[in-house]
Design a protein around this motif. Structure first.
Motif, PDB file in Angstrom:
ATOM      1  N   ALA A  52       0.829  -1.206   0.000  1.00 24.67           N
ATOM      2  CA  ALA A  52       0.000   0.000   0.000  1.00 24.67           C
ATOM      3  C   ALA A  52       0.865   1.258   0.000  1.00 24.67           C
ATOM      4  O   ALA A  52       2.033   1.243   0.406  1.00 24.67           O
ATOM      5  CB  ALA A  52      -0.910  -0.004   1.222  1.00 24.67           C
ATOM      6  N   ALA A  53       0.256   2.362  -0.422  1.00 29.50           N
ATOM      7  CA  ALA A  53       0.973   3.637  -0.515  1.00 29.50           C
ATOM      8  C   ALA A  53       1.661   4.035   0.799  1.00 29.50           C
ATOM      9  O   ALA A  53       2.808   4.503   0.768  1.00 29.50           O
ATOM     10  CB  ALA A  53       0.016   4.739  -0.968  1.00 29.50           C
ATOM     11  N   ASN A  79      -5.902   2.745   1.526  1.00 25.16           N
ATOM     12  CA  ASN A  79      -5.071   3.424   0.515  1.00 25.16           C
ATOM     13  C   ASN A  79      -4.097   2.430  -0.111  1.00 25.16           C
ATOM     14  O   ASN A  79      -2.906   2.698  -0.251  1.00 25.16           O
ATOM     15  CB  ASN A  79      -4.328   4.620   1.111  1.00 25.16           C
ATOM     16  CG  ASN A  79      -3.730   5.518   0.026  1.00 25.16           C
ATOM     17  OD1 ASN A  79      -4.091   5.428  -1.146  1.00 25.16           O
ATOM     18  ND2 ASN A  79      -2.814   6.403   0.429  1.00 25.16           N
ATOM     19  N   ALA A  80      -4.628   1.279  -0.496  1.00 22.44           N
ATOM     20  CA  ALA A  80      -3.847   0.213  -1.130  1.00 22.44           C
ATOM     21  C   ALA A  80      -4.382  -0.048  -2.523  1.00 22.44           C
ATOM     22  O   ALA A  80      -5.598  -0.004  -2.748  1.00 22.44           O
ATOM     23  CB  ALA A  80      -3.917  -1.065  -0.299  1.00 22.44           C
ATOM     24  N   CYS A  81      -3.492  -0.323  -3.460  1.00 25.13           N
ATOM     25  CA  CYS A  81      -3.872  -0.556  -4.866  1.00 25.13           C
ATOM     26  C   CYS A  81      -4.604   0.662  -5.419  1.00 25.13           C
ATOM     27  O   CYS A  81      -5.621   0.540  -6.108  1.00 25.13           O
ATOM     28  CB  CYS A  81      -4.721  -1.823  -4.991  1.00 25.13           C
ATOM     29  SG  CYS A  81      -3.896  -3.296  -4.364  1.00 25.13           S
ATOM     30  N   ILE A 116      -9.348  -2.182   0.833  1.00 26.69           N
ATOM     31  CA  ILE A 116      -8.388  -2.053  -0.266  1.00 26.69           C
ATOM     32  C   ILE A 116      -9.093  -1.520  -1.515  1.00 26.69           C
ATOM     33  O   ILE A 116     -10.221  -1.912  -1.819  1.00 26.69           O
ATOM     34  CB  ILE A 116      -7.742  -3.414  -0.570  1.00 26.69           C
ATOM     35  CG1 ILE A 116      -6.858  -3.852   0.607  1.00 26.69           C
ATOM     36  CG2 ILE A 116      -6.926  -3.386  -1.858  1.00 26.69           C
ATOM     37  CD1 ILE A 116      -6.354  -5.274   0.506  1.00 26.69           C
ATOM     38  N   GLY A 117      -8.421  -0.634  -2.234  1.00 26.48           N
ATOM     39  CA  GLY A 117      -8.938  -0.165  -3.526  1.00 26.48           C
ATOM     40  C   GLY A 117      -9.702   1.132  -3.467  1.00 26.48           C
ATOM     41  O   GLY A 117      -9.959   1.738  -4.510  1.00 26.48           O
ATOM     42  N   ASN A 225      -0.799  -3.831   3.924  1.00 30.47           N
ATOM     43  CA  ASN A 225      -0.507  -2.645   4.730  1.00 30.47           C
ATOM     44  C   ASN A 225       0.279  -2.915   6.005  1.00 30.47           C
ATOM     45  O   ASN A 225       0.595  -1.989   6.740  1.00 30.47           O
ATOM     46  CB  ASN A 225      -1.815  -1.942   5.121  1.00 30.47           C
ATOM     47  CG  ASN A 225      -2.528  -1.304   3.963  1.00 30.47           C
ATOM     48  OD1 ASN A 225      -2.893  -1.969   3.003  1.00 30.47           O
ATOM     49  ND2 ASN A 225      -2.745  -0.005   4.037  1.00 30.47           N
ATOM     50  N   ASP A 226       0.599  -4.167   6.291  1.00 30.25           N
ATOM     51  CA  ASP A 226       1.213  -4.517   7.571  1.00 30.25           C
ATOM     52  C   ASP A 226       2.491  -3.726   7.847  1.00 30.25           C
ATOM     53  O   ASP A 226       3.351  -3.573   6.977  1.00 30.25           O
ATOM     54  CB  ASP A 226       1.562  -6.000   7.612  1.00 30.25           C
ATOM     55  CG  ASP A 226       0.345  -6.886   7.436  1.00 30.25           C
ATOM     56  OD1 ASP A 226      -0.762  -6.426   7.753  1.00 30.25           O
ATOM     57  OD2 ASP A 226       0.505  -8.030   6.986  1.00 30.25           O
TER      58      ASP A 226
END
Length: 398
Positions: A52-53, A79-81, A116-117, A225-226
């Protein structure tokens, strides 16, 4: 010594706050940790290639000089993908927090968790960051602000005299589903007022994460995101720790205790879970084999469902051992559930099924395995797999 009602801001020089900004319906969803002075910092991240970002933002901050003064975190949106826009939003989140606190952008780490997304609604994030009161906020509210499907807050504060100074370590974590580290969705933040050089802090974090957070599983999914971030600001006034000293050995034990407590809390709070399962493997030829086998046992869906059903089906345990990839002698394995030996040197042992049935009703289940092949040991933690896990995740976005 455990500090009752401790928070992530209990160590000297730390502050924290959490607020609701509208990323989630009602619950707090944005928070901040702030150190009154720049802190030596270290971090470890998910091994998922779809990172993730916020992972990239935090790496960028730590690359500057391996210090941090703040961590800004949101829940509800991962805020991932989210491509180029996600990175821009992450950097904007960092800049907003830095401006709000009057510090450099690269002194701020960023973390996110949630769906996500989806893109971050930046107008809500901006208002949320502006509402955070880092120096006089309610530090316990930060613990709530980082949660998603968690049912409890996960936290621990320890304190000890080291080298004539009172040293405090606090840790907080979120995680309930999508947990299968390397790293375990899991976020954890650790603060300490001890003085620890950044390189030594990074080495310690990696070592203890391998022994704790990377030894838990809920569902076999590794999140995008971990992240585990630790900040050491030195406000306790101790002479900076050096590796190999008694003082650092004491600090290491405290640090491990915090990491282990948080890791076990995540495993116990697995989505829909009713039991914490601990697998202890000894008699292995290497630590790596012992940890690998222990983690495979608690990762097995069949073992997890057997524990939910309170069924002492040791065949599922030995099957998991067999495909774990660890080295051992197949005809010399002993398995114990609680105090009951159910397999002795790879043959069924005589045991009282009523005693075992009573034990399996407990919330904490211990599975012990002796491979009789070496001197090394390893432990892993997981949870049972219940009907509610499917229900929670089938309805996650609704």
């Amino acid at each position: 010594m455990t500090v009752e009602n401790g928070t992530i801001a209990t160590p000297l020089g730390f502050f924290a706050d959490g607020k609701h900004c509208g990323l989630k319906r009602k619950k707090k969803d944005i928070g901040i940790i702030f150190s009154e002075k720049p802190a030596e910092a270290a971090a470890v991240y998910t091994m998922n290639q779809m990172q993730a970002a916020p992972i990239f933002i935090t790496k960028d901050s730590l690359a500057a000089n391996q210090t941090l003064q703040a961590i800004v975190v949101n829940s509800g949106v991962a805020n991932a993908c989210t491509g180029k826009r996600g990175l821009e939003d992450g950097f904007a989140m960092r800049a907003l927090a830095a401006k709000h606190l009057g510090i450099a952008d690269t002194d701020v780490a960023v973390a996110s968790t949630g769906v996500i997304g989806d893109y971050l609604p930046m107008e809500k994030v901006e208002a949320g960051i502006a509402s955070l009161d880092a120096k006089s906020g309610v530090s316990a509210d930060f613990h709530e602000a980082i949660l998603t499907t968690d049912t409890v807050q996960k936290e621990l504060t320890l304190q000890a005299k080291i080298g004539g100074k009172t040293i405090t370590i606090s840790g907080v974590a979120k995680g309930s589903g999508m947990i299968h580290p390397n790293m375990a969705t899991m976020l954890s933040f650790i603060t300490t007022d001890a003085a620890v050089p950044a390189k030594l802090l990074q080495k310690l974090l990696k070592q203890k994460v391998d022994q704790t957070f990377n030894q838990i599983t809920v569902d076999g999914d590794t999140s995008t995101n971990d992240m585990v971030v630790v900040m050491a600001n030195g406000c306790a006034g101790n002479t900076a720790f050096s590796e190999g000293t008694p003082e650092f050995a004491t600090f290491t034990k405290m640090f491990y205790a915090v990491c282990q407590h948080l890791a076990k809390s995540i495993a116990r709070d697995g989505e829909g879970a009713t039991k914490l399962i601990e697998a202890q493997v000894k008699g292995a030829t290497s630590k790596e084999d012992a940890r690998m086998i222990a983690k495979q046992i608690v990762s097995s869906s069949l073992v997890k469902t057997a524990m939910f059903g309170e069924d002492a089906n040791w065949g599922r345990i030995i099957c998991a051992i067999g495909y774990s990839g660890g080295r051992f002698s197949p005809d010399n394995i002993t398995i114990r559930i609680g105090e009951t030996v159910i397999l002795e040197k790879s043959e069924t042992a005589a045991y009282n099924p009523d005693v075992l049935a009573d034990y399996l009703q407990k919330e904490n289940i211990l599975i012990e395995v002796n491979l009789h092949s070496g001197l090394e040991a390893g432990t892993a933690w997981g949870c049972d797999l219940s009907y509610d896990y499917v229900k929670i995740n089938a309805c996650y976005r609704t």
